[in-house]
Design a protein around this motif. Structure first.
Motif, short mmCIF file in Angstrom:
data_model
loop_
_atom_site.label_atom_id
_atom_site.label_comp_id
_atom_site.label_asym_id
_atom_site.label_seq_id
_atom_site.Cartn_x
_atom_site.Cartn_y
_atom_site.Cartn_z
N LEU A 62 0.84 10.12 -2.51
CA LEU A 62 -0.05 10.08 -1.39
C LEU A 62 1.05 9.28 -0.36
O LEU A 62 1.79 8.48 -0.82
CB LEU A 62 -1.09 9.42 -1.31
N ARG A 63 1.15 9.96 0.89
CA ARG A 63 1.81 9.24 1.91
C ARG A 63 0.70 8.98 3.01
O ARG A 63 -0.43 9.45 3.01
CB ARG A 63 2.73 10.11 2.55
N ILE A 64 1.12 7.88 3.79
CA ILE A 64 0.20 7.11 4.63
C ILE A 64 -0.42 8.03 5.96
O ILE A 64 -1.39 7.96 6.21
CB ILE A 64 0.54 5.79 5.29
N ASP A 65 0.47 9.12 6.15
CA ASP A 65 -0.01 9.85 7.01
C ASP A 65 -0.44 11.27 6.71
O ASP A 65 -0.78 12.21 7.39
CB ASP A 65 1.19 10.26 8.17
N GLY A 66 -0.68 11.27 5.32
CA GLY A 66 -1.35 12.56 4.78
C GLY A 66 -0.60 13.46 4.28
O GLY A 66 -0.94 14.46 3.82
N ARG A 67 0.68 13.43 4.57
CA ARG A 67 1.61 14.52 4.02
C ARG A 67 1.94 14.40 2.57
O ARG A 67 1.60 13.49 1.99
CB ARG A 67 3.05 14.16 4.76
N ALA A 121 0.50 3.82 -2.82
CA ALA A 121 -0.02 5.15 -2.39
C ALA A 121 1.11 6.31 -3.08
O ALA A 121 0.62 7.50 -3.50
CB ALA A 121 -0.34 5.29 -0.95
N PHE A 146 0.69 -1.29 0.11
CA PHE A 146 0.00 0.04 -0.16
C PHE A 146 0.83 1.19 0.10
O PHE A 146 0.57 2.26 -0.81
CB PHE A 146 -1.07 0.05 1.19
N SER A 180 0.59 7.66 -6.46
CA SER A 180 -0.35 8.81 -6.85
C SER A 180 0.33 9.93 -5.71
O SER A 180 -0.41 10.56 -5.51
CB SER A 180 -1.57 8.50 -6.38
#
Lengths: 600, 263
Positions: free
Chosen positions: A17-22, A12, A8, A15
């Motif tokens: 995207l980082r898993i903590d939303g940064r 992510a 994942f 695209s």
């Protein structure tokens, strides 16, 4: 770690995207705190938690560098930080990390010219640029060839949330910035005897840092070289390669380190360097903010109990300026001659003087700024932290509540209030308003909780009263009017019999460079000397010139410039008052000293 | 399709709905400790009044002759007809029988898989512990596979044992979880997510995003959705929701939406 997580994170990142939303180039929140001792710092970068401690020791220098001190870095991987860290023998990962951190931080001490090490493997190289050292090791020399200071940085990793290199770099830098080493003087017949002064006697000195190298770590994923900055623990477990770039805000690249991992193309490296320079500027601002907000305390170190009536030498220490300048504290003897350096310096040695004169060991003068500390003492930009600091500094200062006291609001008010006394030109004898004030001062025992510093919104300060130190009376007029902080009276705590200084006043004064002559008077008075009238004139003259001088430096706080004129008129009138106030019978002074000693 | 206002149960498949988390009031029980904070040493039930009753004890309770005493501090919970257990929130998980947990395969042996369930010891999952499992169709789990399993044996000092099927031998959604994203949190958060009625965070998220979620009582939560941004949104919202009340969770979900939808 599960397969799902790994997949994942990579999908992510495709695209962006980082898993903590940064975002890919966002740093986590950096929190910097300082301990009570000099040279201790605690840094939190997201979940990563580090502590840095700096200590110093006098040792023999290396043979090939006889007049340079040394800087050494030790990292401790606590098992509570990560299950893979074992107590005792560090694992393979810990050793590699230690090496990276050490190499990154060794730039602080080594002045390396362009040096390219191609260590084992084609992907493992270290470029070191920049002949400038961050920590000036030559200033650490005491006796060439015999004794130098060895600075030791201990880094403790408390929690491994990823990106230990950057966090440890910040921890080390902030610890170095707040570290104070004892002052040494050379004495003896041949100037070979080294005297190390304890911090109670002489103010310890900060280290000289030329610049702040900031490390920025990049992580690479996959074949398409997706790059993220400041990887978390999970991203580090998944990444293909890592690169650390160390830069400073001057635009110098101090080092680039890449230890194995996936290959990276040049254009990506250049892009990373550009991003790193922006991030380095951000982090430097953060460090600066943290230092100034917590920090005059950091600057001056532990101002513990001082010998009252000690020697009146003031030292202008060299304080590194975070905006890449240098300032010096000068050694001065106040009584007699005094080299006026400028308003910023005044603040420094005024505080020092106060420290020496004052036997208070509570450290309220820790808040006094040395030299140019624009943030803390710029009335134009008060902040919560400033107010807290100044409040602490002033908590023992009692505000004079007599009618003559100027109110807080501004120079205008000051002038108004002081005008009755300003008419007094004679220096001898105590004028009736002054007498009144003195009486009022002695009568007041309550704590007056007003703040008079312009622009500083202090919360309540405890102010204690001092009966009868002539010195305190001195300050009634001069400093207060000047700095638009009206009358701050040196009072002794009736409960504790300690002496307190209107430090805030001094600081403000320094900005207006009036402190010089004011302090002079004060000091002379404490020693039973009354300066003659003409001296006051001289001083006033000095003041003007120093005022003018003080305006030259570019970094003069705006508030100072705007206020100097307004305060100038006040200064004069206050000057006369100060001299008048100087009258204090000797027996009372001694009593004060005795009290002060007891208080300690 | 995503934003149809359907009930949560259709938008969000909750894989683990354990009965024991249906909280009901104690009926005719002398124990006044139900839903109260208890500490180790408290005697919460006196069995002399309970003859011919079967009582099921969950985690944190221990039978000492006729008294049921507490071993773990927390809140005593009861569910009809006869289940008692102690709930508390920790980062570590203490294995307990009949818990549904998420495990990660660490190793495979000839007769069982070694699975990490965040407990003090690795758990054993027999290779035959699957529906219709024989020696011929042993599943091949690589290291790192995420499994949804049930704890059947959990004794102090011994490795726990797991099963990938329910009590009747059916698969019942146990087994490996594919794709998605798994994150770890505290046991309290897992209990909150599994509580019934459905906790407000899941309701709020379900109204806006369609996702799948599997919650293990050992604090692991698995989330799956169509797009990575939705997965990130749901997982971050859940991670932040632990100490918030229902209303606060709603507000937090809204703010998360604004924050993450910009990605």
């Amino acid at each position: 770690m599960s397969v799902n997580e790994k997949k994942f994170i990579q999908t992510a990142l495709l695209s962006d995207l980082r898993i903590d939303g940064r975002g890919p180039f966002d740093f986590r929140t950096l929190t910097i705190k300082f301990g009570r001792e000099d040279g201790s710092s605690e840094v939190q970068l997201g979940q990563t938690h580090m502590m840095g401690f700096v200590t110093s020791q006098l040792v023999e220098p290396y043979r090939d560098r006889p007049n340079e001190g040394s800087l050494s870095i030790y990292t401790e991987f606590s098992p509570m930080a990560d299950p893979s860290f074992e107590a005792g023998r560090p694992g393979e990962f810990a050793v590699e990390l230690d090496r990276i951190i050490d190499r990154g931080l060794s730039l602080l001490a080594q002045g390396l010219n362009l040096k390219i090490e191609n260590l084992t493997g084609t992907n493992h190289w270290v470029f070191s640029f920049s002949g400038k050292r961050a920590v000036d090791t030559e200033s650490l020399c005491v006796l060439a060839g015999k004794l130098v200071w060895s600075i030791r940085i201990d880094l403790h990793i408390l929690d491994n949330g990823g990106n230990l290199v950057d966090a440890s770099n910040v921890a080390a830098l902030t610890a170095l910035l707040t570290f104070r080493r004892p002052e040494v003087t050379l004495g003896g017949d041949d100037n070979q005897e080294v005297i190390v002064h304890p911090p109670e006697v002489r103010e310890p000195l900060p280290l000289i840092l030329h610049h702040l190298p900031i490390a920025v770590t990049f992580a690479f994923f996959g074949d398409d070289n997706a790059v993220v900055i400041d990887p978390t623990h999970y991203e580090e477990a998944v990444m293909g390669g890592r690169m650390t770039a160390t830069l400073n805000t001057n635009g110098d690249v101090c080092a680039i380190q890449k230890a194995g991992g996936d290959g990276v193309i040049q254009s990506v490296i250049m892009q990373c360097l550009q991003i790193a320079s922006v991030k380095a500027a951000d982090i430097t601002t953060e460090i600066r903010k943290a230092l100034t907000s917590s920090g005059v305390k950091g600057m001056l170190g532990a101002g513990s109990s001082l010998v009252p009536h000690a020697s009146l030498k003031l030292y202008l220490m060299s304080c590194f300026d975070l905006s890449c300048g240098k300032r010096g504290w000068i050694t001065n003897e106040v009584i007699g001659s005094c080299a006026v350096v400028g308003s910023k310096e005044i603040l420094g040695w005024c505080s020092r003087l106060l420290l020496e004169m004052c036997s208070d060991s509570r450290g309220c003068f820790q808040q006094v700024i040395a030299g140019r500390r624009p943030v803390t003492f710029t009335p134009a930009a008060p902040s919560k932290v400033e107010t807290y600091n100044t409040e602490r500094a002033l908590r023992k200062i009692k505000r004079h509540t007599s009618s003559v006291a100027v109110d807080i609001d501004g120079p205008g008010n000051l002038r108004k209030d002081i005008s009755p006394s300003s008419e007094q030109k004679a220096i001898g004898g105590i004028s009736s308003p002054l007498l009144e004030r003195l009486k009022l001062v002695s009568e007041e025992n309550n704590v007056d909780k007003r703040k008079h510093m312009e622009g500083n919104n202090f919360s309540e300060k405890e102010i204690y009263q001092n009966d009868g130190i002539g010195n305190s009376k001195n300050f009634i007029g001069g400093p207060s009017s000047r700095a638009s902080c009206n009358e701050t009276i040196l009072k002794s705590d009736q409960e504790t019999d300690a002496l307190f200084f209107p430090l805030l006043v001094v600081s403000q004064l320094a900005r207006c460079c009036h402190a010089i002559w004011t302090i002079r008077f004060w000091i002379s008075i404490s020693h039973g000397k009354l300066l003659p009238n003409k001296k006051s004139e001289e001083l006033r003259g000095d003041e003007r010139t120093s005022e003018a001088n003080s305006e030259e430096p570019a970094e003069e706080p705006k508030a100072v410039a705007s206020e100097t004129e307004a305060l100038e008129t006040n200064m004069q009138s206050n000057g006369s008052k100060t001299l008048l106030d100087a009258v204090k019978p000797k027996n009372q002074r001694k009593k004060k000293a005795a009290h002060a000693n007891d208080a300690r | 399709m995503q934003h149809e206002k359907r009930s949560l149960t259709r938008n969000c498949t909750i894989w683990c709905r354990s009965q024991r988390h249906m909280e009901e009031k104690a009926s005719a029980s002398p124990a006044s400790f139900i839903s109260q904070a208890v500490v180790p040493g408290d005697v919460v039930l006196d069995l002399t009044n309970f003859s011919n009753h079967t009582i099921k004890l969950g985690g944190g309770l221990y039978q000492n002759c006729d008294a049921i005493s507490v071993m773990k501090s927390g809140e005593l919970k009861f569910s009809k007809p006869n289940k008692y257990w102690v709930e508390s929130s920790q980062k570590r998980y203490v294995p307990c029988v009949e818990d549904h947990v998420l495990g990660i395969v660490v190793d495979s042996r000839s007769d069982n898989f070694l699975v990490d369930i965040k407990g003090p010891a690795l758990a054993f999952l027999p290779v035959l512990a699957f529906e219709g499992g024989t020696r011929r169709n042993i599943p091949k789990f690589e290291v790192g596979t995420l499994l949804y399993v049930r704890v059947v044996k959990a004794n102090v000092g011994m490795n726990p044992e797991l099963l990938c099927m329910d009590a009747s031998g059916k698969a019942a959604e146990f087994g490996p979880l594919k794709d998605g994203y798994m994150f770890e949190s505290s046991t309290g958060l897992a209990q909150m997510l599994l509580g019934s009625p459905t906790c407000s965070i899941l309701v709020a998220l379900g109204k806006k995003v369609s996702f799948e979620i599997a919650v293990g009582l050992n604090g692991r939560v698995w989330v799956n959705a169509e797009s990575p941004s939705n997965i990130i949104l749901v997982s971050n919202a859940i991670m932040r929701s632990e100490n918030l009340s229902g209303v606060q969770q709603q507000i937090m979900v809204d703010s998360c939406f604004r924050e993450f939808k910009d990605l």
